[in-house]
Motif scaffolding. Structure first.
Motif, short mmCIF file in Angstrom:
data_model
loop_
_atom_site.label_atom_id
_atom_site.label_comp_id
_atom_site.label_asym_id
_atom_site.label_seq_id
_atom_site.Cartn_x
_atom_site.Cartn_y
_atom_site.Cartn_z
N GLY A 283 37.26 39.57 41.01
CA GLY A 283 36.62 38.41 41.62
C GLY A 283 37.46 37.72 42.67
N PHE A 284 38.80 37.90 42.60
CA PHE A 284 39.69 37.26 43.58
C PHE A 284 39.41 37.74 45.00
N LEU A 285 38.79 38.91 45.14
CA LEU A 285 38.53 39.45 46.48
C LEU A 285 37.57 38.59 47.29
N SER A 286 36.76 37.79 46.60
CA SER A 286 35.79 36.94 47.29
C SER A 286 36.42 35.71 47.93
N LYS A 287 37.70 35.46 47.61
CA LYS A 287 38.38 34.30 48.18
C LYS A 287 38.71 34.53 49.66
N PRO A 288 38.78 33.47 50.44
CA PRO A 288 39.02 33.60 51.89
C PRO A 288 40.29 34.36 52.23
N GLU A 289 41.36 34.19 51.44
CA GLU A 289 42.62 34.86 51.78
C GLU A 289 42.53 36.37 51.65
N TRP A 290 41.49 36.88 50.96
CA TRP A 290 41.29 38.33 50.85
C TRP A 290 40.12 38.80 51.70
N GLY A 291 39.64 37.92 52.56
CA GLY A 291 38.58 38.30 53.48
C GLY A 291 37.19 38.14 52.94
N GLY A 292 37.06 37.65 51.71
CA GLY A 292 35.73 37.44 51.14
C GLY A 292 34.93 38.72 50.97
#
Length: 484
Positions: A283-292
């Motif tokens: 789920g962390f991939l959805s964060k802005p720092e991972w490009g969403g």
């Protein structure tokens, strides 16, 4: 004028690429020409649209090019590919020479060995078997192409080819998308190709035709042909100039040791794609720092990367004492990935500029308006672009960059599994890419000491006709019963 610009840019790209000009130079020139006729900002399209498209492709797929080329070079220099070819020769012999060549190529390429590496190893095997069986030399390129660049490139579930990797971030699929349909397509390509080559062999024997004249070209000879190199690097993931670098082991490993890294590729790919990664909390991939980004957009690529990494470690550990110069081999492998990756990225950059032009709406409407549903339209789009660019990976990426989101939306509207889109797109990219100007075709004919006049008809039948038949069957079956 805008549509004329697209045609002028594409025509310029095709004509000069066929004459051996570098795609690295041609792609931005052709993109600029298309923008000029459309009265669009030239420098903005070059430095922004073109470069963003090229850079985006490299950001997603360069690791696959890098590890794939490195693995292929290690398998070559350790003698592992040759050991597998020897095993096939011993088990099948001259009575089933065509089948031995086809299966030898299929095993190594399905296991992740680069196409051009396979060419240089399988060609001597085919030369020896065909000579002993009095099978015409002119059939050699078709037999090698059938085993290395048809079903193992586009249809077999889980194949680590770059073509099977490209649709994953667009459709959120895995390397095993539509496995049942992929197996059906593979069986059709293999059966049709073997039937055709057997038919040609029988006709040749009936006419008293023997093996014939000609000599194989060495890797050093191919590496010195700059025009051939330019064509080759835009079509597949290994720079032929690096084939001659490094040093091959003096002795070959046993078949078990040679095939072990290939088994690792397949098993790790299956395990990660279908069992391990789907259970991870990403789920962390959805964060802005991972490009969403979505989980599905990256897990398919991660499984192939991990599989290739572990297979590289396996081949090194099993052959460490036998590799003459590990550093030189690894340098040649990683260097072999650079020019092909940037060449294909340049084609993608050109496609990005074309897709951004106002006139492309006409093209988009025409393509999406093709009858038969999204599968037919997608197959025609990937076929056409692969044919025009002479590159399955380049044509496929251009098509999906421009239309992938639209196809996914249309599939969702009718309840179609994206896995079916994936498989149709990949098989579609691997049909008309094998036209006479394709770099892999030109290279293979040169390696085998054959010409277009003597060998292309049979190559056309096994690499294009067989693949189109398989593609049609997949579209029909998939449309009727869905993905499986």
């Amino acid at each position: 004028m805008g549509l004329l610009g697209i045609l002028v840019g594409l025509g310029l790209l095709i004509w000069l690429a066929f004459r051996g000009w570098s795609v690295l130079l041609l792609a931005p020139i052709a993109a600029t020409a298309a923008a000029f006729f459309s009265r669009e900002p030239l420098l903005a399209h070059w430095t922004l649209t073109f470069m963003r498209g090229a850079a985006g492709f490299l950001a997603q797929f360069f690791p696959i090019f890098l590890l794939g080329a490195l693995f292929g070079k290690l398998m070559e220099d350790t003698g592992s590919v040759s050991a597998i070819a020897d095993f096939m020769t011993e088990k099948l012999g001259t009575k089933r020479a065509i089948l031995a060549v086809v299966l030898g190529g299929a095993v190594v390429t399905y296991g992740g060995v680069s196409l051009f590496v396979a060419f240089f190893v399988i060609a001597p095997m085919a030369d020896s078997l065909f000579r002993a069986a009095a099978i015409p030399r002119r059939l050699t390129p078709a037999a090698i192409m059938l085993g290395t660049a048809t079903f193992t490139m586009s249809a077999m579930p889980g194949t680590p080819s770059i073509q099977n990797t490209i649709p994953k971030p667009f459709f959120g699929t895995t390397p095993f998308a539509a496995p049942g349909l992929g197996i059906i397509a593979s069986a059709i390509m293999l059966a049709f190709g073997i039937w055709w080559l057997g038919r040609q062999q029988a006709a040749a024997h009936a006419n008293g035709e023997g093996f014939g004249d000609g000599t194989l070209k060495t890797s050093s000879e191919i590496a010195k042909d700059d025009k051939l190199r330019e064509r080759a690097t835009a079509s597949h993931e290994f720079d032929p100039a690096e084939i001659a670098h490094g040093e091959v082991a003096a002795t070959r490993p046993t078949f078990a040791i040679a095939v072990a890294p290939i088994v690792v590729v397949v098993l790790v790919n299956v395990t990660l794609s279908l069992i391990v990664l789907p259970r991870f909390d990403l789920g962390f991939l959805s964060k802005p720092e991972w490009g969403g980004v979505s989980e599905a957009a990256v897990t398919g690529i991660w499984s192939v990367l991990t599989a290739l990494t572990l297979s590289i470690l396996t081949v090194i550990l099993l052959n460490y004492r036998r590799i003459p110069d590990l550093r030189a081999t690894m340098d040649a492998g990683v260097n072999a990935s650079a020019l092909p990756a940037i060449s294909v990225a340049s084609l993608v950059g050109f496609g990005g500029v074309v897709a951004a032009l106002p006139a492309f709406d006409i093209v988009r409407t025409a393509v999406l308006g093709i009858g038969g549903g999204p599968l037919v339209s997608l197959a025609i789009a990937t076929n056409t672009l692969a044919a025009l660019t002479g590159s399955a990976s380049g044509g496929l990426t251009i098509a999906l960059d421009a239309l992938g989101t639209t196809y996914l939306e249309r599939a969702a509207q009718i309840g179609m599994d994206p896995a079916l889109l994936h498989r149709v797109a990949v098989i579609g990219s691997g049909t008309l890419d094998s036209l006479p100007h394709n770099g892999a075709v030109v290279t293979l004919l040169s390696v085998c000491g054959c010409t277009h006049g003597s060998s292309y008809k049979d190559l056309f039948m096994v690499a294009i006709v067989g693949a189109i038949i398989a593609l049609v069957v997949v579209i029909v079956v998939g449309s009727l019963v869905g993905s499986f």
